[in-house]
Design an enzyme around this catalytic site. Sequence first.
Site, mmCIF file in Angstrom:
data_model
loop_
_atom_site.group_PDB
_atom_site.id
_atom_site.type_symbol
_atom_site.label_atom_id
_atom_site.label_comp_id
_atom_site.label_asym_id
_atom_site.label_seq_id
_atom_site.Cartn_x
_atom_site.Cartn_y
_atom_site.Cartn_z
ATOM 1 N N TYR A 78 -1.908 0.343 11.116
ATOM 2 C CA TYR A 78 -2.117 -0.286 9.377
ATOM 3 C C TYR A 78 -0.961 0.238 8.794
ATOM 4 O O TYR A 78 -0.353 -0.730 8.058
ATOM 5 C CB TYR A 78 -3.487 0.581 8.949
ATOM 6 C CG TYR A 78 -3.674 0.026 7.498
ATOM 7 C CD1 TYR A 78 -3.802 -1.355 7.141
ATOM 8 C CD2 TYR A 78 -3.567 1.148 6.401
ATOM 9 C CE1 TYR A 78 -4.103 -1.524 5.845
ATOM 10 C CE2 TYR A 78 -3.644 0.542 5.003
ATOM 11 C CZ TYR A 78 -3.894 -0.877 4.878
ATOM 12 O OH TYR A 78 -4.000 -1.169 3.737
ATOM 13 N N SER A 112 0.633 -1.050 -0.163
ATOM 14 C CA SER A 112 -0.076 -0.102 0.073
ATOM 15 C C SER A 112 0.826 0.928 -0.037
ATOM 16 O O SER A 112 1.972 1.116 0.461
ATOM 17 C CB SER A 112 -0.946 -0.038 1.041
ATOM 18 O OG SER A 112 -1.656 1.109 1.413
HETATM 19 P P1 NDP Z 1 -11.631 -5.736 0.545
HETATM 20 O O1 NDP Z 1 -12.053 -5.458 2.145
HETATM 21 O O2 NDP Z 1 -12.682 -5.585 -0.434
HETATM 22 O O3 NDP Z 1 -11.049 -7.041 0.426
HETATM 23 C C1 NDP Z 1 -10.200 -7.807 1.610
HETATM 24 C C2 NDP Z 1 -9.940 -9.388 1.217
HETATM 25 O O4 NDP Z 1 -9.265 -9.734 2.306
HETATM 26 C C3 NDP Z 1 -11.376 -9.948 1.405
HETATM 27 O O5 NDP Z 1 -11.639 -10.856 0.503
HETATM 28 C C4 NDP Z 1 -11.487 -10.862 2.907
HETATM 29 O O6 NDP Z 1 -12.017 -12.140 2.376
HETATM 30 C C5 NDP Z 1 -9.741 -10.816 2.782
HETATM 31 N N1 NDP Z 1 -9.499 -11.158 4.334
HETATM 32 C C6 NDP Z 1 -9.817 -10.194 5.187
HETATM 33 N N2 NDP Z 1 -9.572 -10.665 6.501
HETATM 34 C C7 NDP Z 1 -9.375 -11.984 6.290
HETATM 35 C C8 NDP Z 1 -8.893 -13.008 6.964
HETATM 36 N N3 NDP Z 1 -8.848 -12.929 8.599
HETATM 37 N N4 NDP Z 1 -8.601 -14.305 6.521
HETATM 38 C C9 NDP Z 1 -8.873 -14.448 5.162
HETATM 39 N N5 NDP Z 1 -9.131 -13.621 4.423
HETATM 40 C C10 NDP Z 1 -9.358 -12.079 4.857
HETATM 41 O O7 NDP Z 1 -10.444 -4.717 0.311
HETATM 42 P P2 NDP Z 1 -9.319 -4.669 -0.726
HETATM 43 O O8 NDP Z 1 -9.577 -5.550 -2.082
HETATM 44 O O9 NDP Z 1 -9.250 -3.152 -0.972
HETATM 45 O O10 NDP Z 1 -7.953 -4.866 -0.011
HETATM 46 C C11 NDP Z 1 -7.125 -6.264 -0.695
HETATM 47 C C12 NDP Z 1 -5.830 -5.664 -0.144
HETATM 48 O O11 NDP Z 1 -5.245 -4.310 -0.846
HETATM 49 C C13 NDP Z 1 -5.354 -5.335 1.451
HETATM 50 O O12 NDP Z 1 -4.272 -6.074 1.680
HETATM 51 C C14 NDP Z 1 -5.418 -3.930 1.576
HETATM 52 O O13 NDP Z 1 -4.664 -3.754 2.643
HETATM 53 C C15 NDP Z 1 -4.653 -3.423 0.349
HETATM 54 N N6 NDP Z 1 -5.050 -2.195 -0.229
HETATM 55 C C16 NDP Z 1 -6.273 -1.708 -0.378
HETATM 56 C C17 NDP Z 1 -6.126 -0.283 -0.935
HETATM 57 C C18 NDP Z 1 -7.836 0.269 -0.849
HETATM 58 O O14 NDP Z 1 -7.703 1.640 -0.941
HETATM 59 N N7 NDP Z 1 -8.948 -0.340 -0.810
HETATM 60 C C19 NDP Z 1 -5.124 0.464 -0.979
HETATM 61 C C20 NDP Z 1 -3.877 -0.058 -0.869
HETATM 62 C C21 NDP Z 1 -3.941 -1.402 -0.531
HETATM 63 P P3 NDP Z 1 -13.111 -12.643 3.676
HETATM 64 O O15 NDP Z 1 -13.754 -11.369 4.374
HETATM 65 O O16 NDP Z 1 -14.063 -13.467 2.922
HETATM 66 O O17 NDP Z 1 -12.184 -13.588 4.374
HETATM 67 C C1 8X3 Z 2 -4.976 1.629 1.837
HETATM 68 C C2 8X3 Z 2 -4.851 2.842 1.294
HETATM 69 O O1 8X3 Z 2 -4.611 5.413 2.181
HETATM 70 O O2 8X3 Z 2 -6.618 4.047 2.859
HETATM 71 O O3 8X3 Z 2 -3.906 0.916 1.982
HETATM 72 O O4 8X3 Z 2 -4.504 3.615 3.804
HETATM 73 S S1 8X3 Z 2 -5.216 4.193 2.531
#
Ligand code: NDP
Ligand code: 8X3
Length: 251
Positions: A151, A138
């Site tokens: 985070y 991220s």
């Molecule tokens: P979502 O919340 O849409 O998806 C998160 C995914 O992670 C879900 O499929 C969830 O599946 C899975 N997950 C969460 N906790 C667990 C757990 N305990 N065990 C297994 N699976 C888990 O978020 P994003 O798609 O945005 O996030 C995906 C990645 O991208 C993350 O690592 C996030 O930090 C990163 N990211 C996101 C950004 C954003 O702005 N959205 C920016 C930068 C990075 P389920 O709940 O079914 O287990």
């Molecule tokens: C997710 C991006 O800026 O919401 O990793 O933390 S931010």
Amino acid sequence: MNKTALITGATSGIGRATAFLFADNGIDLIICGRRKERLNEMQQALSEKVKVHTLSFDIRDKNAVQEKINSLPENFNNIDILINNAGNAHGLDSIENGDIDDWDAMIDINVKGLLYVSKAIIPKMIANNSGHIINIGSTAGKEVYPNGNVYCASKHAVDAVNQGMRMDLNKYGIKVGAVNPGLVETEFSEVRFKGDTEKAETVYKGFQPLKPEDIADIIHFAVTRPYHVNIADLIVMPTAQASSTMVKKEL
Ligand code: NDP
Ligand code: 8X3
């Protein structure tokens, strides 16, 4: 023969979009997440295009991670691509007000969970002397922002693990790289604000955030480069975003 990718966090957002794009491009899938119904629905839709296996586990449970990955049938046992994507933010509080359970969740899921999955899959890649791991970091792993404390720490850890993995797996010819997104509209903020959808929506109001498909596109680009090309570390933000704290919003 098709390549096989294992995607964690495939039930939503970036992971889900990546699964659909991989299927469109003939990559067989092992899709992981806790929500079984979503995995089953996806399997039904994606099986028209590629072979799909589902694994439902909580990434915090190291025994479950190992057991589920050990249980993979023969035809899914050779994993070419690992997308370490599962993760979330929990809370957005000044450090003195932070909830210890939120801290545990972020460290356990974003850092330890990523390590548990990697530990289970790396031996399979070593046995093949090939493989490609993409760690989803991220911008929060590159700079800290107010109230982002733990985070940001978890994503800085992913950044360090990404670099360390690349060094340690270099001798096996395994590619390791990170994709570090800025603001992407997914369920991320809904999880961060514990189901408060109104609050979550305000995060992406007044500008055009990235879509999960934008990140999927970049992940697919990274995994389809020729063998000698490794995208080691990539940052991608919406055009409206210049840093974690600077977003140009229309009033
Ligand atoms: P979502 O919340 O849409 O998806 C998160 C995914 O992670 C879900 O499929 C969830 O599946 C899975 N997950 C969460 N906790 C667990 C757990 N305990 N065990 C297994 N699976 C888990 O978020 P994003 O798609 O945005 O996030 C995906 C990645 O991208 C993350 O690592 C996030 O930090 C990163 N990211 C996101 C950004 C954003 O702005 N959205 C920016 C930068 C990075 P389920 O709940 O079914 O287990
Ligand atoms: C997710 C991006 O800026 O919401 O990793 O933390 S931010």
